[in-house]
Design a protein around this motif. Structure first.
Motif, PDB file in Angstrom:
ATOM      1  N   LEU A  76      18.667  66.165 -19.049  1.00  0.00           N
ATOM      2  CA  LEU A  76      18.316  66.661 -20.378  1.00  0.00           C
ATOM      3  C   LEU A  76      16.821  66.972 -20.412  1.00  0.00           C
ATOM      4  N   VAL A  77      16.488  68.071 -21.038  1.00  0.00           N
ATOM      5  CA  VAL A  77      15.087  68.464 -21.205  1.00  0.00           C
ATOM      6  C   VAL A  77      14.683  68.201 -22.645  1.00  0.00           C
ATOM      7  N   ALA A  78      13.537  67.557 -22.814  1.00  0.00           N
ATOM      8  CA  ALA A  78      13.033  67.254 -24.160  1.00  0.00           C
ATOM      9  C   ALA A  78      11.575  67.683 -24.255  1.00  0.00           C
ATOM     10  N   HIS A  79      11.167  68.145 -25.425  1.00  0.00           N
ATOM     11  CA  HIS A  79       9.775  68.441 -25.710  1.00  0.00           C
ATOM     12  C   HIS A  79       9.249  67.348 -26.638  1.00  0.00           C
ATOM     13  N   LEU A  80       8.372  66.510 -26.120  1.00  0.00           N
ATOM     14  CA  LEU A  80       7.841  65.394 -26.886  1.00  0.00           C
ATOM     15  C   LEU A  80       6.393  65.662 -27.276  1.00  0.00           C
ATOM     16  N   PRO A  81       5.968  65.134 -28.423  1.00  0.00           N
ATOM     17  CA  PRO A  81       4.570  65.322 -28.831  1.00  0.00           C
ATOM     18  C   PRO A  81       3.624  64.675 -27.829  1.00  0.00           C
ATOM     19  N   GLN A  82       2.399  65.197 -27.782  1.00  0.00           N
ATOM     20  CA  GLN A  82       1.385  64.623 -26.904  1.00  0.00           C
ATOM     21  C   GLN A  82       1.213  63.137 -27.209  1.00  0.00           C
ATOM     22  N   GLY A  83       1.135  62.348 -26.148  1.00  0.00           N
ATOM     23  CA  GLY A  83       0.917  60.915 -26.316  1.00  0.00           C
ATOM     24  C   GLY A  83       2.158  60.112 -26.600  1.00  0.00           C
ATOM     25  N   HIS A  84       3.332  60.776 -26.668  1.00  0.00           N
ATOM     26  CA  HIS A  84       4.572  60.062 -27.011  1.00  0.00           C
ATOM     27  C   HIS A  84       5.535  59.945 -25.837  1.00  0.00           C
ATOM     28  N   ALA A  85       5.163  60.441 -24.679  1.00  0.00           N
ATOM     29  CA  ALA A  85       6.075  60.371 -23.543  1.00  0.00           C
ATOM     30  C   ALA A  85       5.939  59.024 -22.838  1.00  0.00           C
ATOM     31  N   PRO A  86       7.056  58.416 -22.450  1.00  0.00           N
ATOM     32  CA  PRO A  86       6.982  57.173 -21.668  1.00  0.00           C
ATOM     33  C   PRO A  86       6.489  57.471 -20.259  1.00  0.00           C
ATOM     34  N   ALA A  87       6.214  56.438 -19.499  1.00  0.00           N
ATOM     35  CA  ALA A  87       5.777  56.619 -18.120  1.00  0.00           C
ATOM     36  C   ALA A  87       6.944  57.067 -17.258  1.00  0.00           C
ATOM     37  N   PRO A  88       6.698  57.899 -16.246  1.00  0.00           N
ATOM     38  CA  PRO A  88       7.782  58.296 -15.344  1.00  0.00           C
ATOM     39  C   PRO A  88       8.492  57.075 -14.766  1.00  0.00           C
ATOM     40  N   GLY A  89       9.813  57.145 -14.781  1.00  0.00           N
ATOM     41  CA  GLY A  89      10.622  56.037 -14.309  1.00  0.00           C
ATOM     42  C   GLY A  89      11.080  55.106 -15.409  1.00  0.00           C
ATOM     43  N   SER A 102       5.550  67.263 -17.915  1.00  0.00           N
ATOM     44  CA  SER A 102       4.533  68.280 -17.661  1.00  0.00           C
ATOM     45  C   SER A 102       3.819  68.619 -18.958  1.00  0.00           C
ATOM     46  N   PHE A 103       2.507  68.787 -18.879  1.00  0.00           N
ATOM     47  CA  PHE A 103       1.693  69.084 -20.056  1.00  0.00           C
ATOM     48  C   PHE A 103       1.746  70.575 -20.360  1.00  0.00           C
ATOM     49  N   PHE A 104       2.175  70.933 -21.586  1.00  0.00           N
ATOM     50  CA  PHE A 104       2.263  72.325 -22.012  1.00  0.00           C
ATOM     51  C   PHE A 104       1.400  72.596 -23.241  1.00  0.00           C
ATOM     52  N   GLY A 105       0.346  71.826 -23.409  1.00  0.00           N
ATOM     53  CA  GLY A 105      -0.544  72.052 -24.538  1.00  0.00           C
ATOM     54  C   GLY A 105      -0.046  71.397 -25.812  1.00  0.00           C
ATOM     55  N   ALA A 106       0.812  72.096 -26.529  1.00  0.00           N
ATOM     56  CA  ALA A 106       1.295  71.582 -27.811  1.00  0.00           C
ATOM     57  C   ALA A 106       2.348  70.493 -27.645  1.00  0.00           C
ATOM     58  N   TYR A 107       2.928  70.377 -26.440  1.00  0.00           N
ATOM     59  CA  TYR A 107       3.984  69.373 -26.227  1.00  0.00           C
ATOM     60  C   TYR A 107       4.033  68.995 -24.754  1.00  0.00           C
TER      61      TYR A 107
END
Length: 336
Positions: free
Chosen positions: A305-318, A285-290
């Motif tokens: 596990l919940v992680a806050h990743l920088p914008q553009g660094h999240a892998p595709a769902p699945g 989910s997009f939260f602005g800063a992360y």
């Protein structure tokens, strides 16, 4: 003027209910302290005892080295600012700010000069002749603060002073409150249940739970190095992973002592010092800063596990990726 504060083994009961259990706490002169905790933890009771509105069942309260345990509120070097600003609607801002001085017998010219100085400090000098209903909520909060400081208290007590403001204004006032405290140098003791507010303004945070102090430290300490599982959970979101003897965890063996591994979401990512093994991304989910990402570890899918990743660094769902942790904190399991 400013003063230090000492609570010595302070206990307080309401009938059969014990609200405070022998609390010991020292507040340095000029310090901004925040009493933080859930409803019913004892923070407001402790503030009321400091202000003289309650007399403790046991223990002592010292202000500037003087025993104030049984001194009436009006005779203490303290002033209290409540969430309800209680400004007099028929008075100008100048007269509202100078009201405490008036009650102390200070002459009109002197108190008007002091009120003008205080209104200048909070950025409302040009509105001194207005009445409270002509102001916004944030401006009324500033007037209440100016009135509290006009009598030059050695300790200012703040009971949820920003609770009535909306989020954006509350954040603005947090910055202003901190700046004013730095300018006047008065000891501030501030009660709130808002963790973000506590971290924004405090020199030290006193985390309370069921009438006891769980942790007292800087915002960085209580957030990044909590003393107990209660503090870790209350100060923000945390991933909890049990660690058994020999470093055994649901994710596999880790080089950690026995206890509970606590990881903030921002400490879980695609790189780090502690490998957590492969995990599958369920959603982001997009939260602005992360990006707030929910992962299912392959070794323990029942323990998300919940992680806050920088914008553009999240892998595709699945997608399956290797997760790592930074800044791991292991706390005793018995502290749960």
């Amino acid at each position: 003027m400013t003063a230090d504060v000492t609570f010595e083994a302070v206990k307080h009961s309401f009938g059969t209910f014990t609200a405070l259990h022998r609390v010991d706490l020292t507040i340095n002169a000029g310090e901004f302290i925040v009493l933080l905790g859930p409803s019913g933890c004892g923070k407001t009771t402790l503030l009321s005892i400091l202000g003289g509105f309650l007399t403790p069942s046991e223990g002592r309260v010292l202000i500037g080295g003087r025993d104030m345990t049984r001194v009436a509120p009006k005779d203490r070097p303290t002033t209290t600012m409540f969430q309800d600003y209680a400004l007099f609607p028929h008075m100008t801002l100048r007269d509202n700010v100078g009201f405490g001085l008036r009650m102390r017998g200070v002459g009109r010219r002197t108190r008007d000069a002091k009120a003008g100085e205080m209104l200048e400090m909070v950025g409302l000098a040009d509105k001194a002749g207005r009445r409270p209903h002509e102001l916004s909520g944030g401006q009324r909060q500033r007037v209440a603060l100016a009135r509290a400081l006009a009598v030059s208290p050695e300790v200012l007590l703040l009971d949820e002073p920003l609770g009535a403001l909306d989020l954006k204004l509350r954040r603005q006032m947090q910055e202003e409150l901190k700046a004013i405290q730095r300018r006047v140098g008065t000891t501030f003791v501030h009660v709130t249940h808002d963790q973000e507010e506590a971290m924004a303004v405090a020199d030290r945070i006193v985390v309370m739970n069921q009438g006891r102090i769980e942790h007292c430290g800087t915002p960085e300490e209580v957030y990044l190095r909590p003393a107990t599982l209660f503090t870790a959970n209350f100060m923000g979101e945390v991933n909890r992973i049990p660690v058994a003897a020999g470093g055994q965890t649901p994710l596999g063996p880790l080089p950690l002592p026995t206890g509970v591994l606590c990881l903030r979401p921002e400490s879980v990512g695609l790189a780090g010092e502690l490998p957590l093994g492969p995990a599958r991304l369920e959603e982001a989910s997009f939260f602005g800063a992360y990006l707030r990402c929910h992962f299912r570890p392959v070794a323990a899918p029942e323990m998300p596990l919940v992680a806050h990743l920088p914008q553009g660094h999240a892998p595709a769902p699945g997608a399956e990726v290797a997760l790592f942790a930074s800044n791991p904190v292991v706390l005793p399991a018995e502290a749960a």
